[in-house]
Design a protein around this motif. Structure first.
Motif, PDB file in Angstrom:
ATOM      1  N   THR A   1       0.848  -1.184   0.000  1.00 12.93           N
ATOM      2  CA  THR A   1       0.000   0.000   0.000  1.00 12.93           C
ATOM      3  C   THR A   1       0.891   1.244   0.000  1.00 12.93           C
ATOM      4  O   THR A   1       2.107   1.158   0.209  1.00 12.93           O
ATOM      5  CB  THR A   1      -0.887   0.036   1.257  1.00 12.93           C
ATOM      6  N   ARG A   2       0.269   2.371  -0.201  1.00 13.95           N
ATOM      7  CA  ARG A   2       1.001   3.640  -0.144  1.00 13.95           C
ATOM      8  C   ARG A   2       1.661   3.792   1.221  1.00 13.95           C
ATOM      9  O   ARG A   2       2.818   4.175   1.323  1.00 13.95           O
ATOM     10  CB  ARG A   2       0.031   4.791  -0.420  1.00 13.95           C
ATOM     11  N   ASN A   3       0.934   3.455   2.268  1.00 14.84           N
ATOM     12  CA  ASN A   3       1.465   3.561   3.619  1.00 14.84           C
ATOM     13  C   ASN A   3       2.667   2.641   3.834  1.00 14.84           C
ATOM     14  O   ASN A   3       3.623   3.018   4.508  1.00 14.84           O
ATOM     15  CB  ASN A   3       0.363   3.253   4.641  1.00 14.84           C
ATOM     16  N   ASP A   4       2.621   1.445   3.262  1.00 16.24           N
ATOM     17  CA  ASP A   4       3.761   0.527   3.367  1.00 16.24           C
ATOM     18  C   ASP A   4       5.023   1.161   2.801  1.00 16.24           C
ATOM     19  O   ASP A   4       6.097   1.085   3.399  1.00 16.24           O
ATOM     20  CB  ASP A   4       3.503  -0.775   2.599  1.00 16.24           C
ATOM     21  N   VAL A   5       4.894   1.771   1.632  1.00 16.62           N
ATOM     22  CA  VAL A   5       6.055   2.379   0.973  1.00 16.62           C
ATOM     23  C   VAL A   5       6.535   3.605   1.753  1.00 16.62           C
ATOM     24  O   VAL A   5       7.741   3.794   1.934  1.00 16.62           O
ATOM     25  CB  VAL A   5       5.736   2.751  -0.495  1.00 16.62           C
ATOM     26  N   LEU A   6       5.598   4.420   2.228  1.00 15.29           N
ATOM     27  CA  LEU A   6       5.977   5.659   2.908  1.00 15.29           C
ATOM     28  C   LEU A   6       6.546   5.434   4.301  1.00 15.29           C
ATOM     29  O   LEU A   6       7.402   6.198   4.734  1.00 15.29           O
ATOM     30  CB  LEU A   6       4.777   6.611   2.995  1.00 15.29           C
ATOM     31  N   THR A   7       6.073   4.419   5.000  1.00 15.43           N
ATOM     32  CA  THR A   7       6.520   4.245   6.385  1.00 15.43           C
ATOM     33  C   THR A   7       7.259   2.941   6.653  1.00 15.43           C
ATOM     34  O   THR A   7       8.085   2.883   7.538  1.00 15.43           O
ATOM     35  CB  THR A   7       5.328   4.349   7.368  1.00 15.43           C
TER      36      THR A   7
ATOM     37  N   VAL B   1       5.289   1.689  -8.084  1.00 10.60           N
ATOM     38  CA  VAL B   1       4.504   0.629  -7.444  1.00 10.60           C
ATOM     39  C   VAL B   1       3.055   0.643  -7.930  1.00 10.60           C
ATOM     40  O   VAL B   1       2.532  -0.384  -8.387  1.00 10.60           O
ATOM     41  CB  VAL B   1       4.575   0.738  -5.895  1.00 10.60           C
ATOM     42  N   LYS B   2       2.407   1.782  -7.868  1.00 15.72           N
ATOM     43  CA  LYS B   2       0.997   1.868  -8.273  1.00 15.72           C
ATOM     44  C   LYS B   2       0.804   1.500  -9.752  1.00 15.72           C
ATOM     45  O   LYS B   2      -0.084   0.693 -10.061  1.00 15.72           O
ATOM     46  CB  LYS B   2       0.447   3.263  -7.958  1.00 15.72           C
ATOM     47  N   PRO B   3       1.615   2.032 -10.675  1.00 15.76           N
ATOM     48  CA  PRO B   3       1.449   1.616 -12.082  1.00 15.76           C
ATOM     49  C   PRO B   3       1.707   0.125 -12.308  1.00 15.76           C
ATOM     50  O   PRO B   3       1.018  -0.504 -13.112  1.00 15.76           O
ATOM     51  CB  PRO B   3       2.470   2.469 -12.835  1.00 15.76           C
TER      52      PRO B   3
END
Length: 97
Positions: free
Chosen positions: A61-67, A84-86
């Protein structure tokens, strides 16, 4: 202007036959090499440290990558939004057909 080592210049994804690659069968080293090839050499090691393979990458998830990866916020945002998203979207589209 910052250099590629901190992920601020090269945000293009490697493309195969006009499409993004499908990481579902990638090992950890493939994920690391992908991010090194896209200009995130320093950040690529976080994926190795956390043992992120292709299947794990597709679940992030976005949170996984950011934190979860202990990467600076700027490069982490670029990694998620431009890579990651694409890759996740492409994988979902190719499996839906």
């Amino acid at each position: 202007m910052e250099d590629k080592a901190n992920g601020s210049v090269d945000t293009k994804s490697p493309v195969e036959n006009g499409q993004l690659p499908d990481p579902s069968n990638w090992g950890v080293s493939d994920v690391v090499n992908y991010f090194k090839a896209t200009g995130f050499e320093e950040q690529a090691m976080a994926f190795q440290d956390q043992e992120i393979d292709g299947k794990s990458l597709l679940l992030m998830t976005r949170n996984d990558v950011l934190t979860g990866l202990s990467i600076k916020l700027g490069p982490a945002l670029k990694i998620y939004e431009y890579h990651v998203k694409p890759l996740q979207t492409q994988h979902l589209k190719s499996n839906a057909s």
